[in-house]
Design a protein around this motif. Structure first.
Motif, mmCIF file in Angstrom:
data_model
loop_
_atom_site.group_PDB
_atom_site.id
_atom_site.type_symbol
_atom_site.label_atom_id
_atom_site.label_comp_id
_atom_site.label_asym_id
_atom_site.label_seq_id
_atom_site.Cartn_x
_atom_site.Cartn_y
_atom_site.Cartn_z
ATOM 1 N N MET A 127 0.865 -1.217 -0.133
ATOM 2 C CA MET A 127 -0.123 0.010 0.064
ATOM 3 C C MET A 127 0.929 1.331 0.028
ATOM 4 N N ALA A 128 1.881 1.386 0.817
ATOM 5 C CA ALA A 128 2.762 2.403 0.789
ATOM 6 C C ALA A 128 3.503 2.616 -0.543
ATOM 7 N N ALA A 129 3.981 1.464 -0.979
ATOM 8 C CA ALA A 129 4.438 1.442 -2.568
ATOM 9 C C ALA A 129 3.679 2.119 -3.690
ATOM 10 N N LEU A 130 2.379 1.693 -3.569
ATOM 11 C CA LEU A 130 1.161 2.178 -4.540
ATOM 12 C C LEU A 130 0.647 3.412 -4.296
ATOM 13 N N ALA A 131 0.897 4.038 -2.999
ATOM 14 C CA ALA A 131 0.297 5.420 -2.753
ATOM 15 C C ALA A 131 0.037 6.330 -3.750
ATOM 16 N N PRO A 132 1.060 6.570 -4.477
ATOM 17 C CA PRO A 132 1.046 7.756 -5.458
ATOM 18 C C PRO A 132 0.371 7.304 -6.663
ATOM 19 N N ARG A 133 -0.117 5.845 -6.700
ATOM 20 C CA ARG A 133 -1.044 5.650 -8.092
ATOM 21 C C ARG A 133 -2.418 5.524 -7.569
ATOM 22 N N LEU A 134 -3.007 5.427 -6.253
ATOM 23 C CA LEU A 134 -4.151 5.081 -6.065
ATOM 24 C C LEU A 134 -5.056 6.511 -6.308
ATOM 25 N N ARG A 135 -6.290 6.166 -6.508
ATOM 26 C CA ARG A 135 -7.066 7.095 -6.791
ATOM 27 C C ARG A 135 -7.757 7.737 -5.787
ATOM 28 N N VAL A 136 -7.962 7.044 -4.467
ATOM 29 C CA VAL A 136 -8.798 7.492 -3.401
ATOM 30 C C VAL A 136 -7.672 7.283 -2.303
ATOM 31 N N ASP A 137 -8.355 7.971 -0.966
ATOM 32 C CA ASP A 137 -7.345 7.980 0.152
ATOM 33 C C ASP A 137 -7.445 6.453 0.906
ATOM 34 N N ASN A 138 -6.506 5.651 0.464
ATOM 35 C CA ASN A 138 -6.574 4.178 1.093
ATOM 36 C C ASN A 138 -5.752 4.309 2.380
ATOM 37 N N ARG A 139 -6.524 3.833 3.493
ATOM 38 C CA ARG A 139 -5.899 3.611 4.734
ATOM 39 C C ARG A 139 -5.763 2.339 5.186
ATOM 40 N N LEU A 140 -5.432 2.361 6.565
ATOM 41 C CA LEU A 140 -5.467 0.814 7.117
ATOM 42 C C LEU A 140 -6.332 0.802 8.758
#
Length: 413
Positions: A127-140
């Motif tokens: 998730m940390a690696a993909l963060a720049p590519r994600l469309r919405v705010d993905n959190r845990l």
């Protein structure tokens, strides 16, 4: 159709929609610039105009607890897909359902397989690696099985990351070992010395844990042996909870307790800083949480189906009785919008009040005071809905921090 490039945040002006404001619905224009809502009924000032006539504009939803992402990770028992593929697909589903902020309920368990600490660490890293590519705010949401001492280093590491996760205290171990003569909703406080324990050598217990064993990728016999060994940790669990609660308080993260059944259970976790009661399993517990000023979460699928799948209180009734602040997707992302639609159709409350269950209230509970409402200065998390009279609503456009996360119609962009 205009293609939005990375980093581009064009000024937009939504015109003609019925807008869900914190206290009412009104027809007005909404202007966004960059990642913020900059005004209501403001001049165009060069913004691109989106004709939203006949549509409803709402704050994008905030999901406090969702584990549907597990179906992308493992769509069939023991069938795993690459994490990047699974998380990117989850992100697309969130955007398509009008959810701009999502806390993924990542179980940290002593079980091997899907919910293992090793798998959780991979998800955290990916998730940390993909963060720049994600469309919405993905959190845990770190959904910690309290018997899983092995997860503590990962939790402590994750609590220091940005964005901060939420921490949920979860005890499915005691639930699994509950004697069958005691209904799940009536089980005593988990740390009660007289907690009624099942016979782990019985055929009934073997049948009960079949699905868990399958999810873990081990035989039933091996699973029985494993959970029996884990149960021996029980005397040390309260101290482990205290340590994790101290870490959560020090990090300033929101904390939740899961599936509370007794007033003592809710009080135990509230005293340790968990001010959110997630899926309380008895009405009396929800009432006690309300009296103490806790936030109360129920599952949106419960509303859509008309009942809990495990016999807990009706979420619809809890909303009516003022004992539910937040509806979570739980295991089905479309359920949040569908639950609001069902209660609106049933006349439970006006839409501006119902919408708070999936936007403003979870944002406040999670300490995200920049979102969950349409107001100048708020984060530009918006969803534009096609919602015909008597019909099901459908998200046509989702903005996350001013960026287009989902577009089911061009709108001239």
């Amino acid at each position: 159709m205009h293609t939005q490039t990375a980093g581009e945040t064009p000024a937009l002006l939504f015109q003609g929609a019925q807008v869900i404001l914190p206290d009412r619905m009104v027809r007005c224009s909404v202007r966004t610039e960059g990642d913020l809502i900059t005004g209501l009924d403001r001049p165009r000032d060069g913004a691109r105009v989106i004709d939203a006539s006949g549509l409803i504009l709402a704050p994008a939803m905030v999901d406090i607890h969702g584990d549907a992402f597990e179906r992308q990770l493992m769509p069939r028992p023991e069938v795993f897909f690459p994490l990047d593929l699974a998380l990117l697909e989850t992100d697309r589903q969130l955007a398509g359902n009008g959810i701009a902020t999502a806390y993924h309920a990542l179980t940290l368990s002593w079980e091997p397989g899907l919910r293992s600490v090793a798998r959780a660490r991979q998800v955290v890293d990916q998730m940390a690696a993909l963060a720049p590519r994600l469309r919405v705010d993905n959190r845990l949401q770190l959904r910690w099985e309290t018997f899983c001492f092995e997860a503590r280093p990962l939790i402590e590491q994750a609590l220091s990351t940005t964005p901060r996760p939420a921490l949920a205290f979860n005890d499915h171990t005691s639930m699994a070992l509950l004697h069958p003569d005691t209904p799940l909703q009536d089980r005593p406080f988990d740390h009660d010395p007289a907690f009624p324990v099942t016979d782990t050598t019985s055929a009934a217990f073997a049948q009960k844990i079949t699905a868990r064993a399958q999810r873990s990728g081990v035989s039933r016999d091996d699973y029985v042996q494993l959970i029996t060994r884990i149960w021996e940790r029980r005397p040390d669990v309260p101290a482990a909870i205290d340590a994790m609660a101290r870490a959560g308080r020090a990090a300033g993260v929101p904390m939740l307790s899961h599936d509370d059944t007794q007033l003592e259970t809710r009080r135990f976790y509230r005293d340790r800083g968990a001010a959110i009661s997630e899926f309380p399993m008895r009405r009396a517990v929800a009432r006690a949480a309300r009296e103490a000023g806790d936030f109360i979460v129920f599952g949106a699928p419960n509303v859509v189906r008309g009942t809990s799948h495990i016999g807990s209180p009706s979420a619809r009734d809890m909303v009516q009785q003022g004992l539910c602040d937040i509806l979570a997707s739980d295991y089905f992302y479309p359920a949040m919008l569908a639950a609001v639609a069902r209660m609106r159709a049933d006349g439970i409350a006006v839409l501006s009040e119902l919408w708070k269950l999936v936007s403003h209230n979870p944002a406040v509970a999670l300490g995200l005071h920049d979102r969950g409402r349409i107001a100048p200065g708020a984060r530009a998390d918006l969803v534009l809905l096609d919602w015909p009279e008597g019909g099901a609503p459908a998200p046509l456009l989702t903005l996350s921090g001013g960026r287009i996360a989902h577009a089911g119609h061009s709108f001239g962009l």
